[in-house]
Design a protein around this motif. Structure first.
Motif, mmCIF file in Angstrom:
data_model
loop_
_atom_site.group_PDB
_atom_site.id
_atom_site.type_symbol
_atom_site.label_atom_id
_atom_site.label_comp_id
_atom_site.label_asym_id
_atom_site.label_seq_id
_atom_site.Cartn_x
_atom_site.Cartn_y
_atom_site.Cartn_z
ATOM 1 N N ILE A 190 -33.449 -34.563 -15.743
ATOM 2 C CA ILE A 190 -34.498 -35.078 -16.622
ATOM 3 C C ILE A 190 -33.883 -35.660 -17.894
ATOM 4 C CG2 ILE A 190 -36.470 -34.408 -18.063
ATOM 5 C CD1 ILE A 190 -37.206 -32.403 -15.850
ATOM 6 N N TYR A 191 -32.831 -35.004 -18.394
ATOM 7 C CA TYR A 191 -32.122 -35.535 -19.571
ATOM 8 C C TYR A 191 -31.557 -36.927 -19.271
ATOM 9 C CZ TYR A 191 -28.147 -36.273 -22.692
ATOM 10 O OH TYR A 191 -27.244 -36.828 -23.565
ATOM 11 N N LEU A 192 -30.919 -37.083 -18.109
ATOM 12 C CA LEU A 192 -30.382 -38.390 -17.731
ATOM 13 C C LEU A 192 -31.500 -39.415 -17.573
ATOM 14 C CD1 LEU A 192 -27.639 -37.459 -15.086
ATOM 15 C CD2 LEU A 192 -27.298 -38.153 -17.465
ATOM 16 N N ALA A 193 -32.634 -38.980 -17.016
ATOM 17 C CA ALA A 193 -33.773 -39.888 -16.837
ATOM 18 C C ALA A 193 -34.276 -40.392 -18.187
ATOM 19 C CB ALA A 193 -34.891 -39.180 -16.080
ATOM 20 N N ALA A 217 -31.958 -14.402 -5.865
ATOM 21 C CA ALA A 217 -33.043 -15.302 -6.262
ATOM 22 C C ALA A 217 -32.895 -15.743 -7.712
ATOM 23 C CB ALA A 217 -34.388 -14.611 -6.051
ATOM 24 N N MET A 218 -32.428 -14.836 -8.581
ATOM 25 C CA MET A 218 -32.302 -15.172 -10.001
ATOM 26 C C MET A 218 -31.229 -16.239 -10.221
ATOM 27 S SD MET A 218 -31.528 -12.625 -13.228
ATOM 28 C CE MET A 218 -33.037 -11.706 -12.853
ATOM 29 N N LEU A 219 -30.086 -16.091 -9.557
ATOM 30 C CA LEU A 219 -29.011 -17.074 -9.695
ATOM 31 C C LEU A 219 -29.438 -18.425 -9.149
ATOM 32 C CD1 LEU A 219 -26.122 -17.826 -10.420
ATOM 33 C CD2 LEU A 219 -25.394 -16.918 -8.197
ATOM 34 N N PHE A 220 -30.075 -18.429 -7.992
ATOM 35 C CA PHE A 220 -30.524 -19.675 -7.385
ATOM 36 C C PHE A 220 -31.524 -20.371 -8.293
ATOM 37 C CE2 PHE A 220 -33.221 -22.210 -4.595
ATOM 38 C CZ PHE A 220 -32.292 -22.865 -3.817
ATOM 39 N N GLN A 221 -32.482 -19.600 -8.829
ATOM 40 C CA GLN A 221 -33.499 -20.179 -9.698
ATOM 41 C C GLN A 221 -32.885 -20.726 -10.977
ATOM 42 O OE1 GLN A 221 -36.496 -20.360 -8.476
ATOM 43 N NE2 GLN A 221 -37.535 -21.332 -10.207
ATOM 44 N N GLY A 222 -31.915 -19.989 -11.535
ATOM 45 C CA GLY A 222 -31.269 -20.441 -12.757
ATOM 46 C C GLY A 222 -30.529 -21.748 -12.571
ATOM 47 N N LEU A 223 -29.791 -21.880 -11.457
ATOM 48 C CA LEU A 223 -29.077 -23.121 -11.178
ATOM 49 C C LEU A 223 -30.049 -24.281 -10.974
ATOM 50 C CD1 LEU A 223 -26.176 -21.965 -8.839
ATOM 51 C CD2 LEU A 223 -25.993 -22.833 -11.172
ATOM 52 N N LYS A 224 -31.170 -23.994 -10.315
ATOM 53 C CA LYS A 224 -32.176 -25.038 -10.105
ATOM 54 C C LYS A 224 -32.697 -25.566 -11.431
ATOM 55 C CE LYS A 224 -35.437 -23.421 -7.600
ATOM 56 N NZ LYS A 224 -36.695 -23.426 -6.825
ATOM 57 N N ILE A 225 -33.032 -24.662 -12.334
ATOM 58 C CA ILE A 225 -33.609 -25.067 -13.618
ATOM 59 C C ILE A 225 -32.595 -25.870 -14.435
ATOM 60 C CG2 ILE A 225 -34.461 -24.193 -15.831
ATOM 61 C CD1 ILE A 225 -35.703 -21.850 -14.255
ATOM 62 N N ILE A 226 -31.350 -25.398 -14.464
ATOM 63 C CA ILE A 226 -30.308 -26.118 -15.207
ATOM 64 C C ILE A 226 -30.085 -27.512 -14.612
ATOM 65 C CG2 ILE A 226 -27.847 -26.150 -15.771
ATOM 66 C CD1 ILE A 226 -28.004 -23.084 -15.904
ATOM 67 N N GLY A 227 -29.989 -27.582 -13.287
ATOM 68 C CA GLY A 227 -29.778 -28.866 -12.624
ATOM 69 C C GLY A 227 -30.921 -29.833 -12.854
ATOM 70 N N ALA A 228 -32.156 -29.331 -12.740
ATOM 71 C CA ALA A 228 -33.320 -30.187 -12.943
ATOM 72 C C ALA A 228 -33.409 -30.660 -14.391
ATOM 73 C CB ALA A 228 -34.592 -29.434 -12.554
ATOM 74 N N ALA A 229 -33.096 -29.760 -15.325
ATOM 75 C CA ALA A 229 -33.137 -30.132 -16.744
ATOM 76 C C ALA A 229 -32.140 -31.244 -17.045
ATOM 77 C CB ALA A 229 -32.853 -28.903 -17.612
ATOM 78 N N TYR A 230 -30.958 -31.176 -16.441
ATOM 79 C CA TYR A 230 -29.963 -32.216 -16.687
ATOM 80 C C TYR A 230 -30.394 -33.551 -16.078
ATOM 81 C CZ TYR A 230 -25.488 -34.511 -17.311
ATOM 82 O OH TYR A 230 -24.514 -35.391 -17.699
ATOM 83 N N LEU A 289 -34.935 -40.260 -10.734
ATOM 84 C CA LEU A 289 -34.222 -39.055 -11.154
ATOM 85 C C LEU A 289 -35.200 -37.936 -11.502
ATOM 86 C CD1 LEU A 289 -31.283 -40.419 -13.352
ATOM 87 C CD2 LEU A 289 -31.104 -39.213 -11.181
ATOM 88 N N THR A 290 -36.311 -38.301 -12.132
ATOM 89 C CA THR A 290 -37.332 -37.302 -12.431
ATOM 90 C C THR A 290 -37.922 -36.732 -11.147
ATOM 91 O OG1 THR A 290 -37.873 -38.460 -14.487
ATOM 92 C CG2 THR A 290 -39.488 -36.867 -13.672
ATOM 93 N N LEU A 294 -21.738 -32.551 -13.219
ATOM 94 C CA LEU A 294 -22.865 -31.703 -13.574
ATOM 95 C C LEU A 294 -24.044 -31.905 -12.632
ATOM 96 C CD1 LEU A 294 -22.855 -31.869 -17.488
ATOM 97 C CD2 LEU A 294 -22.105 -29.998 -16.009
ATOM 98 N N VAL A 295 -24.291 -33.154 -12.233
ATOM 99 C CA VAL A 295 -25.393 -33.417 -11.309
ATOM 100 C C VAL A 295 -25.131 -32.729 -9.967
ATOM 101 C CG1 VAL A 295 -26.567 -35.220 -9.972
ATOM 102 C CG2 VAL A 295 -26.127 -35.560 -12.398
#
Length: 206
Positions: free
Chosen positions: A84-87, A69-82, A193-194, A117-118
């Protein structure tokens, strides 16, 4: 793997390739700003990420992501943050500046890196490979070879999707030729994207 399995796999797989998602949306956006060729070539960054995921799924390492769960959650947060950065970058982009200096300021490597990265930031993708591809594998025959063949076919169909969405972006570029129209389109892509980032954050492991 027999012909009947392939006849089922190809249309089902192509439907996944053509489904609207962050990478396909990025292809559209890049095509409107940098043209069909650059957007299509940038898609090879996505293909590299998917190839790595297919190899991980083939090796059974997707099970680690499935259970952690920790790895999955971490990848989700990193992916979503990127995403949002592109947005934010799209929302703030000046259409005139991107039209005049886009080719100089944005390298092909950077565009491909964005695609990579996306794709890599979406942990659901590797779970799709680990759940979808095995359905078409004949367990009475060597599995690894079949898995790699299916993965290669997926990547070939993904190339078609990349070109199709890049072509769509080129046509949209004609509709939004004026700076005001380009700004509206960029901000529309930013909103989408957001939204994709929000969906990624609420995604759960299957």
């Amino acid at each position: 793997m027999d012909i009947s399995a392939l006849l089922l796999f190809i249309p089902a797989c192509f439907a996944l390739n053509m489904a609207p998602g962050p990478n396909n949306l990025l292809s559209v956006s890049n095509a409107t700003r940098y043209g069909f060729k650059r957007s299509s070539l940038a898609g090879f960054g996505r293909l590299l990420a998917f190839a790595i995921m297919i190899a991980l799924a083939s090796a059974g390492l997707a099970a680690v992501l499935q259970t952690s769960a920790m790895l999955f959650q971490g990848l989700k947060i990193i992916g979503a943050a990127y995403l949002i950065y592109l947005a934010i970058q799209l929302w703030r982009a000046e259409p005139d500046a991107s039209a005049q200096a886009g080719d100089v300021q944005v390298s092909m490597l950077r565009l491909a890196w964005q695609e990579f990265l996306v794709a890599a930031g979406n942990p659901k993708a590797i779970l799709i490979f680990s759940a979808f591809l095995p359905q078409f594998v004949d367990v009475s025959r060597p599995v690894a070879g079949q898995f790699m063949v299916l993965g290669a076919m997926f990547l070939c169909l993904e190339v078609i999707a990349i070109c199709a969405y890049a072509g769509m972006g080129v046509h949209l570029q004609r509709w939004f030729a004026e700076p005001r129209g380009k700004r509206l389109f960029n901000r529309g892509c930013a909103v989408l994207l957001t939204g994709a980032a929000s969906m990624l954050l609420v995604a759960r492991r299957s």
